[in-house]
Write a protein that holds these residues in place. Structure first.
Motif, PDB file in Angstrom:
ATOM      1  N   GLN B 105       4.159  -1.994   0.182  1.00 33.59           N
ATOM      2  CA  GLN B 105       5.619  -1.857   0.243  1.00 33.59           C
ATOM      3  C   GLN B 105       6.227  -2.785   1.291  1.00 33.59           C
ATOM      4  O   GLN B 105       7.358  -3.250   1.147  1.00 33.59           O
ATOM      5  CB  GLN B 105       6.020  -0.417   0.604  1.00 33.59           C
ATOM      6  N   GLU B 107       5.689  -5.715   1.910  1.00 31.90           N
ATOM      7  CA  GLU B 107       5.981  -7.039   1.382  1.00 31.90           C
ATOM      8  C   GLU B 107       7.467  -7.197   1.086  1.00 31.90           C
ATOM      9  O   GLU B 107       7.997  -8.290   1.110  1.00 31.90           O
ATOM     10  CB  GLU B 107       5.178  -7.285   0.095  1.00 31.90           C
ATOM     11  N   HIS B 108       8.131  -6.092   0.765  1.00 31.28           N
ATOM     12  CA  HIS B 108       9.540  -6.156   0.384  1.00 31.28           C
ATOM     13  C   HIS B 108      10.451  -5.517   1.429  1.00 31.28           C
ATOM     14  O   HIS B 108      11.620  -5.263   1.152  1.00 31.28           O
ATOM     15  CB  HIS B 108       9.739  -5.476  -0.979  1.00 31.28           C
ATOM     16  N   SER B 109       9.897  -5.223   2.610  1.00 28.07           N
ATOM     17  CA  SER B 109      10.712  -4.560   3.629  1.00 28.07           C
ATOM     18  C   SER B 109      10.329  -5.048   5.022  1.00 28.07           C
ATOM     19  O   SER B 109       9.341  -4.596   5.607  1.00 28.07           O
ATOM     20  CB  SER B 109      10.524  -3.034   3.537  1.00 28.07           C
TER      21      SER B 109
END
Lengths: 167, 167
Positions: B105, B107-109
């Motif tokens: 997760q 990777e996108h935050s």
């Protein structure tokens, strides 16, 4: 028959491309079929399922990557060999993340878990044991999350020697 | 004020319970609020966001776990200490998987990645370096996917010594 063989290779190449661009969880059979330029029914024909194709593509891609690294850095010092592997965490980041995604998905898929287990046994042989395999994947996690604090190849080797001497 | 402090602890405890039962990705703010017995608006008040609460709960839970292991096996041989850590992969499996889910997760935050980076720095200090931290998480991946082929504590230590001697 020739065309069927071609389709299989095209699907594998398409799946590798999707893994690199979208990762594991967000790649659909339609994405792969589109990237491969073949009908998505061919996935079932050649691989049985999306998961089976994706894991094959993942295993192939990681093998190709570690082969390339071995060819490039195999004759170097341990420090250089570790650094060459570490460098792939940034040059092939989506591929490494796909491995984590696959491990998470495997919690709910015994078939996927079996595929990954086979891939792990290969990785263990290729790298020379459970410890180097664990080090590689563990370092990958550190690099993905926090590259600034993650160790270089030289630091890995010096820490490894110190740690083994203590234990 | 006392009640607010209570809510915060209840939310952390509820989040730990959800991480253990459902993992990272499938835990909603409503799940946590229900488990904690408080209104879900309290999550924003105390933690700012679902992710911030979950990562705090994850870090706390892993710290508690490794502290327990250290208390139990800290005086033992290196083989016993590794085995005690390895044992947690099956006794606390969902917690370890939640760490992988969080890394995916992240990777996108960027905010989540920063939290995990801080947790990793703590883990590095607690375990004595980047190499033992990498070994621990890498072994965890092997145990989750393929416990039969994964190494025991004794095998880890003997491989580690052999590997360091070679490199």
């Amino acid at each position: 028959m020739l065309e069927r063989v071609g389709n299989r290779d095209a699907l594998l190449a398409g799946a590798k491309q999707c893994l690199t661009e979208r990762g594991w969880a967000r790649t659909t059979v339609r994405d792969i079929a589109f990237a491969a330029g073949v009908n998505h029914a061919a996935i079932g024909y050649h691989f049985g399922s999306r998961e089976s194709l994706l894991v094959q593509a993942l295993v192939d891609a990681v093998e190709e990557l570690t082969d390339t690294v071995a060819a490039r850095a195999g004759d170097g010092s341990p420090e250089e060999r570790w650094q060459a592997l570490i460098d792939t965490f940034s040059t092939h980041r989506p591929l490494w993340i796909a491995q984590l995604e696959a491990a998470v998905q495997a919690e709910h898929s015994p078939a996927l878990r079996e595929h990954l287990a086979a891939a792990q046994r290969q990785g263990r042989e290729g790298l020379g044991g459970s410890v180097p395999l664990a080090l590689l994947t563990g370092l990958m996690l550190q690099w993905l999350v926090d590259p600034e604090a993650a160790p270089s190849g030289a630091e890995v080797v010096s820490e490894l020697r110190a740690h083994a001497a203590e234990s």
